[in-house]
Write a protein that holds these residues in place. Structure first.
Motif, PDB file in Angstrom:
ATOM      1  N   TRP A 208      -7.866 -17.325  24.574  1.00 43.10           N
ATOM      2  CA  TRP A 208      -9.183 -17.522  25.159  1.00 43.10           C
ATOM      3  C   TRP A 208      -9.870 -16.168  25.249  1.00 43.10           C
ATOM      4  O   TRP A 208      -9.227 -15.140  25.456  1.00 43.10           O
ATOM      5  CB  TRP A 208      -9.076 -18.142  26.559  1.00 43.10           C
ATOM      6  CG  TRP A 208      -8.234 -19.383  26.558  1.00 43.10           C
ATOM      7  CD1 TRP A 208      -6.916 -19.489  26.884  1.00 43.10           C
ATOM      8  CD2 TRP A 208      -8.655 -20.695  26.194  1.00 43.10           C
ATOM      9  NE1 TRP A 208      -6.487 -20.778  26.730  1.00 43.10           N
ATOM     10  CE2 TRP A 208      -7.527 -21.545  26.313  1.00 43.10           C
ATOM     11  CE3 TRP A 208      -9.874 -21.242  25.777  1.00 43.10           C
ATOM     12  CZ2 TRP A 208      -7.587 -22.902  26.046  1.00 43.10           C
ATOM     13  CZ3 TRP A 208      -9.932 -22.593  25.510  1.00 43.10           C
ATOM     14  CH2 TRP A 208      -8.794 -23.413  25.638  1.00 43.10           C
ATOM     15  N   TRP A 209     -11.176 -16.180  25.092  1.00 46.19           N
ATOM     16  CA  TRP A 209     -11.933 -14.921  25.126  1.00 46.19           C
ATOM     17  C   TRP A 209     -12.989 -14.997  26.213  1.00 46.19           C
ATOM     18  O   TRP A 209     -13.795 -15.921  26.250  1.00 46.19           O
ATOM     19  CB  TRP A 209     -12.589 -14.681  23.765  1.00 46.19           C
ATOM     20  CG  TRP A 209     -13.369 -13.388  23.673  1.00 46.19           C
ATOM     21  CD1 TRP A 209     -13.265 -12.304  24.485  1.00 46.19           C
ATOM     22  CD2 TRP A 209     -14.374 -13.067  22.706  1.00 46.19           C
ATOM     23  NE1 TRP A 209     -14.137 -11.313  24.088  1.00 46.19           N
ATOM     24  CE2 TRP A 209     -14.819 -11.758  22.998  1.00 46.19           C
ATOM     25  CE3 TRP A 209     -14.918 -13.740  21.628  1.00 46.19           C
ATOM     26  CZ2 TRP A 209     -15.804 -11.124  22.245  1.00 46.19           C
ATOM     27  CZ3 TRP A 209     -15.889 -13.103  20.879  1.00 46.19           C
ATOM     28  CH2 TRP A 209     -16.318 -11.808  21.181  1.00 46.19           C
ATOM     29  N   ALA A 278     -13.415 -13.955  18.121  1.00 43.40           N
ATOM     30  CA  ALA A 278     -14.231 -15.164  18.083  1.00 43.40           C
ATOM     31  C   ALA A 278     -13.600 -16.240  17.226  1.00 43.40           C
ATOM     32  O   ALA A 278     -13.658 -17.428  17.546  1.00 43.40           O
ATOM     33  CB  ALA A 278     -15.629 -14.822  17.575  1.00 43.40           C
ATOM     34  N   ALA A 281     -10.086 -17.526  18.983  1.00 44.82           N
ATOM     35  CA  ALA A 281     -10.131 -18.136  20.310  1.00 44.82           C
ATOM     36  C   ALA A 281     -10.307 -19.653  20.238  1.00 44.82           C
ATOM     37  O   ALA A 281     -11.018 -20.174  19.386  1.00 44.82           O
ATOM     38  CB  ALA A 281     -11.261 -17.524  21.121  1.00 44.82           C
ATOM     39  N   ILE A 284     -14.469 -19.738  24.427  1.00 47.52           N
ATOM     40  CA  ILE A 284     -15.078 -18.460  24.767  1.00 47.52           C
ATOM     41  C   ILE A 284     -16.039 -18.670  25.929  1.00 47.52           C
ATOM     42  O   ILE A 284     -16.808 -19.644  25.944  1.00 47.52           O
ATOM     43  CB  ILE A 284     -15.860 -17.874  23.569  1.00 47.52           C
ATOM     44  CG1 ILE A 284     -14.950 -17.742  22.344  1.00 47.52           C
ATOM     45  CG2 ILE A 284     -16.478 -16.528  23.926  1.00 47.52           C
ATOM     46  CD1 ILE A 284     -15.716 -17.409  21.062  1.00 47.52           C
ATOM     47  N   ALA A 297     -19.861 -14.634  18.753  1.00 48.52           N
ATOM     48  CA  ALA A 297     -19.169 -15.792  19.323  1.00 48.52           C
ATOM     49  C   ALA A 297     -19.634 -17.087  18.662  1.00 48.52           C
ATOM     50  O   ALA A 297     -18.827 -17.983  18.377  1.00 48.52           O
ATOM     51  CB  ALA A 297     -19.398 -15.844  20.835  1.00 48.52           C
ATOM     52  N   LEU A 304     -17.885 -22.751  23.402  1.00 51.36           N
ATOM     53  CA  LEU A 304     -18.586 -21.617  23.992  1.00 51.36           C
ATOM     54  C   LEU A 304     -19.356 -22.056  25.225  1.00 51.36           C
ATOM     55  O   LEU A 304     -20.051 -23.071  25.217  1.00 51.36           O
ATOM     56  CB  LEU A 304     -19.561 -21.017  22.963  1.00 51.36           C
ATOM     57  CG  LEU A 304     -20.479 -19.908  23.446  1.00 51.36           C
ATOM     58  CD1 LEU A 304     -19.680 -18.684  23.854  1.00 51.36           C
ATOM     59  CD2 LEU A 304     -21.493 -19.551  22.369  1.00 51.36           C
TER      60      LEU A 304
END
Length: 335
Positions: A208-209, A278, A281, A284, A297, A304
């Protein structure tokens, strides 16, 4: 990155910057600041691309340089900037002919006159920096401004947002106003990165970002620790310029590319890793979505969410959804 005040029109600020340059062993920058510049050799007319400070402005200047060179082989192109990036600039540039690259001049009247006399440009493009007032007043060449509204008449304006479009419309300083478009979208790298996932041991766990600033990190860290994902998944965290790294995080610049245990916080301290993060992940969250990180992203194709919610339940919404997705990706969520 804040603009260098030594590139404006203030006499004392310019000369303080010149002295600072010489003390730092950057005499070439001091001479350029005072307008002692020469165009590339040749007979073609000169197009001057004037970038400001920061990587975004520099990258846009290089993009514009390439666009001009692809369309006009008969002209000489000069790219000047206020902030160099010696590690990245060589990778951005290609061996185009008739190109001049280096630090630019300040906006002192005599300096502007000197540079215009030496360059005699047939056109000037100001790339994502405040258009210099004296330059706009003294040049006879058409000027195009990208990203910043001009305070004097110019030939063309290119806003990067709807707010910029409105500002340009209210100022009425552009003879031609282009539709709003963010050139940062061109810099995003769409890639399918499996290396980062495999190196991080993501065959059996998810990545995960999160991106934000130092003030937003504690609330997110609290939300992450209470999430089921924190036990075995990996959290990649990056912070806005100038922010301190997350506590007890492993910096990606120090990572030996070995397998990471579940629960690791991997600090993405190098923007060159944004594209890989990106792509790798599963989800995000951008608490502080700057233009560069937002487009990257979006290019990654992961789930997102955006914004900086004050309460913990909202901050953990992406992680809560993650717990029910069994590793699958879902359509992007925008907050």
């Amino acid at each position: 990155m804040n603009p260098d005040p030594g590139y404006g029109a203030s006499f004392w600020r310019v000369w303080r910057a010149v002295l600072r340059d010489y003390r730092a062993g950057e005499g070439h920058r001091a001479r350029a600041r005072l307008g002692f510049l020469s165009p590339p050799e040749g007979r073609g007319r000169v197009v001057w691309i004037k970038a400001g400070a920061g990587l975004d402005s520099l990258r846009l200047g290089v993009e514009l340089l390439g666009a001009v060179r692809d369309r006009r082989r008969d002209v000489r192109v000069v790219l000047t900037f206020e902030q160099d990036d010696p590690q990245r600039l060589p990778r951005m540039l290609q061996p185009w002919p008739k190109i001049g690259i280096g630090y630019g001049p300040c906006d002192r009247p005599r300096v502007v006159t000197r540079v215009l006399g030496r360059f005699q440009p047939c056109g000037i493009i100001v790339a994502e920096s405040t258009p210099p007032e004296n330059l706009l007043r003294r040049t006879l060449a058409p000027v195009a401004v990208v990203g910043s509204a001009a305070n004097a008449p110019v030939a063309a304006g290119w806003p990067v947002s709807s707010a910029g479009q409105e500002a340009w419309g209210q100022s009425g300083t552009a003879e031609q106003l282009l539709p709003a478009a963010d050139p940062q979208a061109r810099f995003a790298e769409a890639q399918a990165d499996v290396v980062l996932r495999s190196l991080a041991g993501a065959d059996s766990r998810r990545l995960w970002w999160w991106h934000g600033n130092a003030a937003q990190w504690p609330a997110w860290w609290a939300a992450w620790q209470t999430s089921p994902a924190s036990g075995d998944d990996i959290l990649m965290a990056s912070l806005s310029a100038g922010a301190s790294p997350p506590a007890a995080a492993l910096k990606v610049s120090d990572w030996d590319r070995g397998s990471l245990p579940g629960g690791t916080v991997l600090h993405i301290d190098d923007t060159r890793w944004y594209a890989a993060a990106a792509s790798a992940a599963h989800g995000i969250h951008l608490a502080h979505p700057g233009r560069d990180v937002l487009w990257q992203a979006l290019a990654g194709g992961s789930a997102l969410s955006l914004g900086a919610p004050a309460d913990r339940p909202m901050a953990s919404i992406l992680l809560t959804r993650a717990a029910t997705c069994s590793g699958r990706r879902w359509p992007p969520v925008r907050r």
